[in-house]
Scaffold this motif. Structure first.
Motif, PDB file in Angstrom:
ATOM      1  N   THR A  39       0.827  -1.204   0.000  1.00  0.00           N
ATOM      2  CA  THR A  39       0.000   0.000   0.000  1.00  0.00           C
ATOM      3  C   THR A  39       0.864   1.256   0.000  1.00  0.00           C
ATOM      4  O   THR A  39       0.604   2.193  -0.763  1.00  0.00           O
ATOM      5  CB  THR A  39      -0.948  -0.004   1.210  1.00  0.00           C
ATOM      6  OG1 THR A  39      -1.766  -1.183   1.133  1.00  0.00           O
ATOM      7  CG2 THR A  39      -1.835   1.228   1.220  1.00  0.00           C
ATOM      8  N   ASP A  40       1.902   1.277   0.828  1.00  0.00           N
ATOM      9  CA  ASP A  40       2.817   2.424   0.850  1.00  0.00           C
ATOM     10  C   ASP A  40       3.460   2.622  -0.522  1.00  0.00           C
ATOM     11  O   ASP A  40       3.606   3.747  -0.997  1.00  0.00           O
ATOM     12  CB  ASP A  40       3.905   2.234   1.907  1.00  0.00           C
ATOM     13  CG  ASP A  40       3.384   2.354   3.328  1.00  0.00           C
ATOM     14  OD1 ASP A  40       2.229   2.798   3.509  1.00  0.00           O
ATOM     15  OD2 ASP A  40       4.135   1.998   4.252  1.00  0.00           O
ATOM     16  N   TYR A  41       3.821   1.518  -1.163  1.00  0.00           N
ATOM     17  CA  TYR A  41       4.437   1.568  -2.491  1.00  0.00           C
ATOM     18  C   TYR A  41       3.478   2.196  -3.505  1.00  0.00           C
ATOM     19  O   TYR A  41       3.838   3.108  -4.243  1.00  0.00           O
ATOM     20  CB  TYR A  41       4.818   0.147  -2.909  1.00  0.00           C
ATOM     21  CG  TYR A  41       5.565   0.075  -4.212  1.00  0.00           C
ATOM     22  CD1 TYR A  41       6.940   0.273  -4.254  1.00  0.00           C
ATOM     23  CD2 TYR A  41       4.906  -0.199  -5.396  1.00  0.00           C
ATOM     24  CE1 TYR A  41       7.634   0.210  -5.444  1.00  0.00           C
ATOM     25  CE2 TYR A  41       5.592  -0.266  -6.591  1.00  0.00           C
ATOM     26  CZ  TYR A  41       6.954  -0.063  -6.611  1.00  0.00           C
ATOM     27  OH  TYR A  41       7.633  -0.121  -7.801  1.00  0.00           O
ATOM     28  N   TYR A  42       2.255   1.719  -3.503  1.00  0.00           N
ATOM     29  CA  TYR A  42       1.240   2.231  -4.428  1.00  0.00           C
ATOM     30  C   TYR A  42       0.972   3.722  -4.193  1.00  0.00           C
ATOM     31  O   TYR A  42       0.949   4.523  -5.130  1.00  0.00           O
ATOM     32  CB  TYR A  42      -0.052   1.421  -4.274  1.00  0.00           C
ATOM     33  CG  TYR A  42      -1.209   1.983  -5.041  1.00  0.00           C
ATOM     34  CD1 TYR A  42      -1.249   1.893  -6.429  1.00  0.00           C
ATOM     35  CD2 TYR A  42      -2.261   2.613  -4.391  1.00  0.00           C
ATOM     36  CE1 TYR A  42      -2.319   2.416  -7.143  1.00  0.00           C
ATOM     37  CE2 TYR A  42      -3.327   3.129  -5.089  1.00  0.00           C
ATOM     38  CZ  TYR A  42      -3.351   3.030  -6.470  1.00  0.00           C
ATOM     39  OH  TYR A  42      -4.412   3.555  -7.164  1.00  0.00           O
ATOM     40  N   ILE A  43       0.798   4.098  -2.942  1.00  0.00           N
ATOM     41  CA  ILE A  43       0.513   5.493  -2.604  1.00  0.00           C
ATOM     42  C   ILE A  43       1.695   6.385  -2.984  1.00  0.00           C
ATOM     43  O   ILE A  43       1.509   7.490  -3.508  1.00  0.00           O
ATOM     44  CB  ILE A  43       0.141   5.627  -1.115  1.00  0.00           C
ATOM     45  CG1 ILE A  43      -1.229   4.980  -0.869  1.00  0.00           C
ATOM     46  CG2 ILE A  43       0.136   7.092  -0.670  1.00  0.00           C
ATOM     47  CD1 ILE A  43      -1.595   4.829   0.596  1.00  0.00           C
ATOM     48  N   CYS A  44       2.901   5.906  -2.745  1.00  0.00           N
ATOM     49  CA  CYS A  44       4.097   6.675  -3.089  1.00  0.00           C
ATOM     50  C   CYS A  44       4.161   6.901  -4.608  1.00  0.00           C
ATOM     51  O   CYS A  44       4.427   8.018  -5.067  1.00  0.00           O
ATOM     52  CB  CYS A  44       5.329   5.931  -2.599  1.00  0.00           C
ATOM     53  SG  CYS A  44       6.841   6.899  -2.676  1.00  0.00           S
ATOM     54  N   LYS A  45       3.910   5.851  -5.387  1.00  0.00           N
ATOM     55  CA  LYS A  45       3.916   5.990  -6.845  1.00  0.00           C
ATOM     56  C   LYS A  45       2.868   7.008  -7.297  1.00  0.00           C
ATOM     57  O   LYS A  45       3.125   7.840  -8.164  1.00  0.00           O
ATOM     58  CB  LYS A  45       3.637   4.645  -7.520  1.00  0.00           C
ATOM     59  CG  LYS A  45       4.829   3.720  -7.520  1.00  0.00           C
ATOM     60  CD  LYS A  45       4.562   2.471  -8.316  1.00  0.00           C
ATOM     61  CE  LYS A  45       4.540   2.824  -9.785  1.00  0.00           C
ATOM     62  NZ  LYS A  45       4.711   1.697 -10.681  1.00  0.00           N
ATOM     63  N   PHE A  53       2.657  16.100 -11.959  1.00  0.00           N
ATOM     64  CA  PHE A  53       1.574  16.790 -12.663  1.00  0.00           C
ATOM     65  C   PHE A  53       1.472  18.246 -12.205  1.00  0.00           C
ATOM     66  O   PHE A  53       1.253  19.146 -13.015  1.00  0.00           O
ATOM     67  CB  PHE A  53       0.244  16.069 -12.431  1.00  0.00           C
ATOM     68  CG  PHE A  53      -0.918  16.727 -13.122  1.00  0.00           C
ATOM     69  CD1 PHE A  53      -1.127  16.539 -14.483  1.00  0.00           C
ATOM     70  CD2 PHE A  53      -1.792  17.535 -12.415  1.00  0.00           C
ATOM     71  CE1 PHE A  53      -2.192  17.152 -15.125  1.00  0.00           C
ATOM     72  CE2 PHE A  53      -2.856  18.156 -13.058  1.00  0.00           C
ATOM     73  CZ  PHE A  53      -3.054  17.959 -14.418  1.00  0.00           C
ATOM     74  N   ASP A  54       1.647  18.452 -10.910  1.00  0.00           N
ATOM     75  CA  ASP A  54       1.581  19.807 -10.339  1.00  0.00           C
ATOM     76  C   ASP A  54       2.903  20.559 -10.453  1.00  0.00           C
ATOM     77  O   ASP A  54       3.042  21.657  -9.919  1.00  0.00           O
ATOM     78  CB  ASP A  54       1.164  19.745  -8.865  1.00  0.00           C
ATOM     79  CG  ASP A  54      -0.275  19.336  -8.681  1.00  0.00           C
ATOM     80  OD1 ASP A  54      -1.067  19.483  -9.642  1.00  0.00           O
ATOM     81  OD2 ASP A  54      -0.623  18.863  -7.582  1.00  0.00           O
ATOM     82  N   LYS A  55       3.887  19.926 -11.115  1.00  0.00           N
ATOM     83  CA  LYS A  55       5.211  20.525 -11.322  1.00  0.00           C
ATOM     84  C   LYS A  55       5.907  20.856 -10.002  1.00  0.00           C
ATOM     85  O   LYS A  55       6.561  21.884  -9.861  1.00  0.00           O
ATOM     86  CB  LYS A  55       5.106  21.745 -12.227  1.00  0.00           C
ATOM     87  CG  LYS A  55       4.554  21.400 -13.604  1.00  0.00           C
ATOM     88  CD  LYS A  55       4.647  22.544 -14.552  1.00  0.00           C
ATOM     89  CE  LYS A  55       4.012  22.315 -15.888  1.00  0.00           C
ATOM     90  NZ  LYS A  55       3.855  21.053 -16.455  1.00  0.00           N
ATOM     91  N   LYS A  56       5.749  19.964  -9.041  1.00  0.00           N
ATOM     92  CA  LYS A  56       6.401  20.109  -7.738  1.00  0.00           C
ATOM     93  C   LYS A  56       7.543  19.091  -7.679  1.00  0.00           C
ATOM     94  O   LYS A  56       7.454  18.057  -7.027  1.00  0.00           O
ATOM     95  CB  LYS A  56       5.399  19.898  -6.621  1.00  0.00           C
ATOM     96  CG  LYS A  56       4.316  20.964  -6.615  1.00  0.00           C
ATOM     97  CD  LYS A  56       3.338  20.781  -5.502  1.00  0.00           C
ATOM     98  CE  LYS A  56       2.310  21.905  -5.552  1.00  0.00           C
ATOM     99  NZ  LYS A  56       1.285  21.741  -4.552  1.00  0.00           N
ATOM    100  N   GLU A  57       8.616  19.414  -8.397  1.00  0.00           N
ATOM    101  CA  GLU A  57       9.717  18.470  -8.584  1.00  0.00           C
ATOM    102  C   GLU A  57      10.424  18.111  -7.278  1.00  0.00           C
ATOM    103  O   GLU A  57      10.860  16.970  -7.110  1.00  0.00           O
ATOM    104  CB  GLU A  57      10.718  19.022  -9.602  1.00  0.00           C
ATOM    105  CG  GLU A  57      11.723  18.013 -10.055  1.00  0.00           C
ATOM    106  CD  GLU A  57      11.134  16.707 -10.587  1.00  0.00           C
ATOM    107  OE1 GLU A  57      11.703  15.645 -10.287  1.00  0.00           O
ATOM    108  OE2 GLU A  57      10.091  16.732 -11.274  1.00  0.00           O
ATOM    109  N   ILE A  58      10.542  19.032  -6.352  1.00  0.00           N
ATOM    110  CA  ILE A  58      11.211  18.735  -5.079  1.00  0.00           C
ATOM    111  C   ILE A  58      10.426  17.669  -4.315  1.00  0.00           C
ATOM    112  O   ILE A  58      11.010  16.726  -3.776  1.00  0.00           O
ATOM    113  CB  ILE A  58      11.390  20.014  -4.228  1.00  0.00           C
ATOM    114  CG1 ILE A  58      12.384  20.946  -4.927  1.00  0.00           C
ATOM    115  CG2 ILE A  58      11.853  19.679  -2.816  1.00  0.00           C
ATOM    116  CD1 ILE A  58      12.512  22.314  -4.295  1.00  0.00           C
ATOM    117  N   ILE A  59       9.118  17.802  -4.305  1.00  0.00           N
ATOM    118  CA  ILE A  59       8.272  16.805  -3.628  1.00  0.00           C
ATOM    119  C   ILE A  59       8.365  15.464  -4.351  1.00  0.00           C
ATOM    120  O   ILE A  59       8.503  14.412  -3.717  1.00  0.00           O
ATOM    121  CB  ILE A  59       6.817  17.304  -3.539  1.00  0.00           C
ATOM    122  CG1 ILE A  59       6.748  18.523  -2.618  1.00  0.00           C
ATOM    123  CG2 ILE A  59       5.890  16.191  -3.056  1.00  0.00           C
ATOM    124  CD1 ILE A  59       5.415  19.230  -2.595  1.00  0.00           C
ATOM    125  N   ALA A  60       8.304  15.495  -5.679  1.00  0.00           N
ATOM    126  CA  ALA A  60       8.422  14.264  -6.463  1.00  0.00           C
ATOM    127  C   ALA A  60       9.750  13.570  -6.179  1.00  0.00           C
ATOM    128  O   ALA A  60       9.808  12.343  -6.046  1.00  0.00           O
ATOM    129  CB  ALA A  60       8.264  14.563  -7.945  1.00  0.00           C
TER     130      ALA A  60
END
Length: 84
Positions: A39-45, A53-60
């Motif tokens: 579940t953690d893996y899926y949510i992380c992906k 999508f939101d162009k938040k590269e640091i978070i990605a």
């Protein structure tokens, strides 16, 4: 945890760990640790996709690090529980 999230989690693992598909199918889905990892893996992906999508590269980028850690944990779990 919802059944749909569990199913999506298992499918994500099968897709990303094709060499372990048989093991993933055999593993008892009641194993709490495995389902938490899946579940953690899926949510992380998913969060990586949202951040990109939101162009938040640091978070990605942070989620990518977490995803790599989860991949290692899952790989270790799958090897330990390998069907022989």
């Amino acid at each position: 945890m919802s059944y749909q999230i569990e199913q999506n989690s298992i499918e994500a693992l099968k897709s990303d760990f094709p060499e372990h598909q048989e093991i993933i199918e055999v593993i008892d889905k009641d194993r709490e640790m495995f389902m938490e990892l899946a579940t953690d893996y899926y949510i992380c992906k998913r969060n990586i996709q949202f951040a990109e999508f939101d162009k938040k590269e640091i978070i990605a980028k942070e989620y990518r690090y977490t995803l790599e850690d989860l991949k290692q944990e899952i790989e270790t779990f799958l090897i330990k529980n390998e069907v022989k």
